[in-house]
Write a protein that holds these residues in place. Structure first.
Motif, PDB file in Angstrom:
ATOM      1  N   UNK A 169       0.729  -1.313   0.040  1.00  0.00           N
ATOM      2  CA  UNK A 169      -0.201  -0.055  -0.065  1.00  0.00           C
ATOM      3  C   UNK A 169       0.792   1.372   0.120  1.00  0.00           C
ATOM      4  N   UNK A 202      -4.855   2.428   4.035  1.00  0.00           N
ATOM      5  CA  UNK A 202      -4.163   0.979   4.491  1.00  0.00           C
ATOM      6  C   UNK A 202      -2.687   1.472   5.027  1.00  0.00           C
ATOM      7  N   UNK A 254      -2.801   2.577   8.633  1.00  0.00           N
ATOM      8  CA  UNK A 254      -3.176   1.752   9.533  1.00  0.00           C
ATOM      9  C   UNK A 254      -2.054   0.919   9.786  1.00  0.00           C
ATOM     10  N   UNK A 255      -1.034   0.542   8.856  1.00  0.00           N
ATOM     11  CA  UNK A 255       0.121  -0.068   9.065  1.00  0.00           C
ATOM     12  C   UNK A 255       0.964   0.500  10.054  1.00  0.00           C
ATOM     13  N   UNK A 256       0.937   1.777   9.841  1.00  0.00           N
ATOM     14  CA  UNK A 256       2.097   2.356  10.506  1.00  0.00           C
ATOM     15  C   UNK A 256       1.495   3.185  11.889  1.00  0.00           C
ATOM     16  N   UNK A 257       0.320   2.665  12.212  1.00  0.00           N
ATOM     17  CA  UNK A 257      -0.424   3.217  13.414  1.00  0.00           C
ATOM     18  C   UNK A 257      -0.491   4.794  13.289  1.00  0.00           C
TER      19      UNK A 257
END
Lengths: 503, 322
Positions: A144, A457, A460-463
Motif C-alpha cells: 500500500x 491502509x 493503519x500499517x504505521x499506526x
C-alpha cells in the motif's frame, strides 16, 4: 537461450492456421468493439468468452488476447474522430487526438495512435518475455505505501506542469476526488456522499460516465457554441502517401512520448492495483512535463497521442503478468480472462510457467503476432474512419449524442448514469468556458479510488505515522520526487517573482 | 388467394398461441437476458464462482437466454441487495451471494433490506476458511503462530476484506479466544489480500482455499488452521479450530437467490437450472479442486438456514463490538 527457444515454439503455435485465423478475427472484432464508446476490451472479452469453448484452451486464450489487443487499438479511433473516449483507457488520447482531428489532421492522429500502440505493445512483449519472473517479484514488493507514493507522483505530474493555472488545476483535481469518494467507504464499509439519497450513487460515479459526459456531450456542446450553429465539416483527406508522411511526422515529434508511454505504461500495468487507464494518463502527464513545449499539449501535439496510446497497449500486456504469475487480475479484462482460465482447468499462479509452459509461451507468442496483426488491420481501416469525419457536424452531433448515451448506459446499465452523464457534459461546458482544465478531474476520478484506500491502509500499517511514505526503501524516493514536482512551480514562481519588484 | 392463405396461417397461429398460454405458463422460460448480479467485485472468490456457473450454463447450452454477470460489490454487497430489492423485473434478476447476504443488512439496518423477502434458489456449496502465513515467517503450527502474535504485542499485521466481512469475523473470534492483539488492514477483495501476503506486506490472512491455491501449490503459503467442522480432504494435515477445543466453525455460503417478488414459475425454472448445473461434472470437479464442500438444500430448508444464519451473525457481530 532457453527463453528464445520457448518463444519460437510459442510463435510457431500462434501462426498455425486455426490460431492465425482466430487472431485475425479477434483483432478485427476487438478493433470495432474498442471503437464503440463505452464498450472496451472487458466487454469484448466477456461477450466472446463462451465462443472459446468451441476451441482448445490454448487457441481460446489466444483469441481472447487478440480481442484485447484489437480493443486497445480501437479505443483511440472514436477518441480521435468523435472526441468520445472509445474506452476508459483511451481517455487521454482525446486530449490531443481530438484537437488534431478538428485541425483536419485526424489522419496524423490515427497513424500516431497505431504506430505508438504497436511500439508500446512490442516493448512490453520484449520486457514480458525477458523479465516475467523478476517483474512479478517487483509487483509483490509494492505494498500500500508504494502504490500510494506512485499515485502521489501521478498527481504531481499534473500539478507540476508549467504554464497552466495551478489553482484551477488543483480545484479540478479536488472536484474529481470528491466524485471519486461517492459510494461506499472501503475501510468502514459504510455508504458516504450518497447525494440527495439517490440509490444510483451507491455504486459510486463510474469513471466512464464522467469521461463520456465531459468529452462526448461537453465537446459537442462546445463545438455548437464555438461554431454558432454554422454548418461545418472537417477537411479530412487520406491516401497511402499521406499515411507515409504522417508516419514520418509521428516518429519525429512523437518518439519521446512513445518511449515514455511504452516504459511507464508497462510498469504501471504490472502493478495489480493500477492497470492501463492510470498508465495512459500518467504517461500523458509525464510526457507533457518533460516536453520542451508543454503549452502545445492539449492543442494537438502528436506526442500527446503517442504517449497514452503506447502506454495503454504496453500496460495491457503488463497487466497479463500479475494475472499469469500471481493469479491476480491487473485490470477488469484480465479478471474475465482469469475466469476463463479457471474454467479451462488451468490454475494461474506461480506454478503456471512451470506446469503449463506450452500454454504460457503459446500465449506470449500470440502477443507478438496479435500486435503485428492489429497494427496492419488498424492502418488498413484508417481511410474508413477518416471518411466518417467528413460528415457535416449537423450529422455528427446527433451521432455523437446517440453514441454517448449508448456508451454511458452500457457501462452499468442504469438510467441514473445517463442523467449524470448529461449533467457532467453541461458542467464541463461551463468549466471549459471559464478555462478550467478538465483533464485533472478525470485523472483524479481514476486515481482517487486507488490512492484513498492505499493511503488509509498505509496509515493503519504505521499506526498513523506518515513517515512510512519516506522511510520505506521503494516508497521513499517516489514520494520525494512527487513532492519536489509539486513544489517546482512554486519555486519557479519565487525565482521569477523576486527580481520583478527590484526592476 | 396467397393473402388469405397467409392470413389463415396467421390466425391459426394466433389461436394456437391463445390455447397454449396455460401450458406456456407451466413451463416458464426467461424472455430476455438474465441479470446475474454478483455481490462482489471482479476477481475475488464470489466472482470466480459466478463466472464459472455462467460458463457451465453457456457451455452446456442450458438456458435459452444468457446469464449476464453484473458485478455490484459496493458497500459489502449493499449495492447488490438494493439492486435486487428495487428491480422492476424480478423474474429476470438473480444474485450470487456470500455471507454478506446476512451481515450487510444487519450492519446497515437503514438499507431496509429483509432477506426473508428474497427467493431461495440454490445452495451451490460452502467455502471453508483457512489461516495462512508466508513460508518465510518460519511458522509451521498454529501454536507457534499464537506465540508469535502475542510476542509482537499489537504489531502483528493481518489483511482481510474489511470490517464485518467473513474473514474479520473469524479473526475477531480468534482474537477473543486466544487474547490476541492484531492490526487488521482492509482490502477490496480476497485476491488483493493473497497478493500482499505473497509480497509479505501483511503477515497472515484468513482466505478461502481457492484464493490462496496458486501460492500454496508453489510452497509460498503455509496453512495453519481450518475453520471447518472437519479436516478438508485437500488439507489433511491442517487441524481445525474445533480440535483445538473451541466450538466454532465458519464457512462462506456460495448460494444463488432470486429477487423479492419473483413468480413461483420463474423460481421453479431457476431452481431446476441450478440443480442441473450443480449435478454437472464441471461443478462437481470445481468443488473438489477448490476445496468447496457440498451443502445442497431445498428452498424450505434454505429459508430455515437463513434464519439460523442471521441469528448467528447477529451474535458474532455483537461479540465483535459492531
Amino acid at each position: 537461450m532457453d527463453i528464445l527457444g520457448h518463444l519460437a515454439d510459442g510463435m510457431l503455435l500462434s501462426i498455425q492456421p486455426l490460431n492465425l485465423l482466430l487472431i485475425t478475427i479477434g483483432v478485427t472484432v476487438g478493433l470495432f468493439i474498442g471503437a464503440m464508446p463505452g464498450l472496451g476490451s472487458v466487454n469484448g472479452v466477456a461477450i466472446l468468452l463462451p465462443v472459446t469453448f468451441l476451441v482448445p484452451p490454448g487457441s481460446a486464450i489466444i483469441f481472447l488476447a487478440a480481442i484485447y489487443y484489437g480493443a486497445m487499438y480501437g479505443g483511440a479511433i472514436s477518441s480521435v474522430t468523435l472526441g468520445i473516449p472509445g474506452a476508459s483507457t483511451a481517455v487521454a488520447t482525446t486530449f490531443d487526438g481530438r484537437p488534431l482531428a478538428l485541425q483536419g489532421r485526424a489522419g496524423l492522429a490515427l497513424v500516431c495512435a497505431a504506430i505508438a500502440s504497436f511500439i508500446g505493445g512490442t516493448v512490453a512483449n520484449i520486457l514480458f518475455t525477458l523479465f516475467a519472473p523478476l517483474l512479478a517479484s517487483v509487483a509483490l514488493s509494492f505494498g500500500p505505501p508504494e502504490i500510494f507514493a506512485l499515485m502521489l507522483l501521478a498527481f504531481a505530474t499534473f500539478v507540476g506542469l508549467g504554464g497552466d493555472d495551478i489553482p484551477k488545476t488543483i480545484l479540478s483535481i479536488c472536484m474529481g476526488l470528491v466524485f471519486a469518494a461517492v459510494g461506499f467507504d472501503q475501510v468502514s464499509g459504510a455508504p458516504r456522499l450518497i447525494l440527495f439519497n439517490i440509490n444510483g450513487f451507491l455504486h459510486g460515479i463510474n469513471f466512464l460516465v464522467l469521461a463520456i459526459g465531459v468529452y462526448g456531450i461537453g465537446e459537442m456542446l462546445w463545438t455548437i457554441y464555438s461554431t454558432r450553429g454554422e454548418i461545418t465539416s472537417t477537411k479530412a483527406e487520406i491516401s497511402a502517401a499521406q499515411i507515409g508522411r504522417d508516419a514520418k511526422e509521428c516518429m519525429q515529434r512523437g518518439w519521446k512520448g512513445t518511449t515514455i508511454g511504452s516504459l511507464l505504461g508497462f510498469f504501471v500495468g504490472v502493478l495489480p492495483a493500477a492497470g492501463a487507464t492510470p498508465g495512459s494518463l500518467m504517461s500523458y502527464g509525464v510526457t507533457k512535463m518533460l516536453s520542451k513545449n508543454p503549452k502545445e499539449f492539449g492543442k494537438g501535439h502528436p506526442a500527446g497521442v503517442c504517449a497514452p496510446e503506447a502506454a495503454n497497449n504496453s500496460a495491457s500486456t503488463g497487466a497479463m503478468l500479475p494475472m499469469l504469475t500471481l493469479g491476480i487480475p491487473g485490470s477488469p479484462t484480465t479478471a474475465v480472462l482469469l475466469g476463463g482460465m479457471v474454467i479451462w482447468g488451468l490454475t494461474p499462479g506461480p506454478r503456471l510457467f512451470v506446469e503449463q509452459s506450452d500454454f504460457v509461451w503459446g500465449l506470449i507468442g500470440s502477443f507478438y503476432v496479435s500486435n503485428l496483426a492489429a497494427v496492419i488491420i488498424n492502418l488498413a481501416f484508417i481511410p474508413l474512419f477518416i471518411w466518417m469525419l467528413r460528415m457535416p457536424f449537423t450529422v455528427l452531433a446527433p451521432l455523437i449524442f446517440v453514441l454517448s448515451v449508448i456508451g454511458g448506459y452500457a457501462a452499468m446499465r442504469d438510467m441514473h448514469d445517463l442523467w449524470l452523464m448529461v449533467a457532467f457534459g453541461a458542467g464541463a461546458f461551463f468549466l471549459r468556458r471559464f478555462d478550467y482544465p478538465l483533464a485533472p478531474a478525470v485523472l483524479a476520478i481514476v486515481l482517487g479510488p486507488i490512492a484513498e484506500p492505499t493511503l488509509r491502509q498505509s496509515l493503519l500499517l504505521s499506526s498513523g505515522d506518515p513517515t512510512i511514505f519516506v522511510t520505506r526503501p521503494v516508497a521513499g524516493p517516489i514520494t520525494v520526487i512527487a513532492i519536489v514536482l509539486i513544489l517546482l512551480p512554486a519555486l519557479k514562481f519565487f525565482r521569477k517573482g523576486k527580481p520583478a519588484p527590484a526592476e | 388467394m396467397e393473402l388469405s392463405k397467409r392470413m389463415f396461417i396467421g390466425l391459426a397461429g394466433a389461436a394456437m398461441a391463445t390455447t397454449m398460454i396455460p401450458a406456456a405458463a407451466m413451463a416458464w422460460e426467461p424472455k430476455k437476458p438474465i441479470d446475474f448480479v454478483i455481490m462482489a467485485g471482479p476477481g475475488g472468490g464470489a466472482d470466480q464462482i459466478a463466472r464459472f456457473l455462467q460458463s457451465v450454463a453457456e457451455k452446456k447450452d442450458m438456458t435459452n437466454r444468457p446469464l449476464v454477470p453484473n458485478n455490484k460489490g459496493g458497500g459489502s454487497g449493499a449495492e447488490a441487495l438494493i439492486a435486487l430489492a428495487t428491480t422492476n423485473d424480478p423474474d429476470h434478476t438473480i444474485l450470487v451471494t456470500l455471507n454478506s447476504f446476512f451481515t450487510t443488512p444487519l450492519r446497515q439496518s437503514n438499507l431496509g433490506i429483509d432477506i426473508q423477502t428474497f427467493t431461495p434458489i440454490a445452495m451451490m456449496a460452502v467455502d471453508p476458511f483457512v489461516l495462512w502465513v508466508h513460508k518465510d515467517s518460519g511458522i509451521t503450527t498454529f501454536e507457534e503462530w499464537v506465540d508469535t502474535v502475542k510476542g509482537m504485542d499489537g504489531e502483528y499485521v493481518m489483511g482481510g476484506t474489511g470490517k464485518g466481512q467473513e474473514d474479520s469475523i473469524v479473526i475477531a473470534y480468534l482474537s477473543g479466544a486466544y487474547d490476541l492483539k492484531i492490526k487488521y488492514i482492509p482490502y477490496d477483495g480476497g485476491g488483493a489480500v493473497a497478493k500482499d501476503l505473497a509480497g509479505q506486506q501483511i503477515m497472515a490472512t484468513v482466505n478461502n482455499p481457492a484464493e490462496a491455491k496458486g501460492f500454496y501449490a508453489n510452497g509460498d503459503f503455509v496453512p495453519l488452521l481450518s475453520f471447518s467442522d472437519e479436516r478438508s480432504e485437500n488439507f489433511p494435515d491442517v487441524p481445525t479450530l474445533k480440535e483445538k477445543g473451541h466450538d466454532f466453525s465458519y464457512n462462506n455460503q456460495r448460494a444463488v437467490v432470486g429477487a423479492p417478488g419473483m413468480s413461483e414459475e420463474a423460481a421453479a425454472y431457476y431452481q431446476t437450472l441450478f440443480k442441473d448445473i450443480y449435478d454437472t461434472e464441471e461443478w462437481q470437479g470445481y468443488m473438489a479442486s477448490e476445496s468447496l464442500a457440498p451443502l445442497w438444500m431445498t428452498p424450505e430448508e434454505t429459508r430455515e438456514f437463513w434464519k439460523v444464519q442471521v441469528a448467528r451473525h447477529q451474535e458474532l457481530l455483537v461479540a465483535m463490538g459492531e
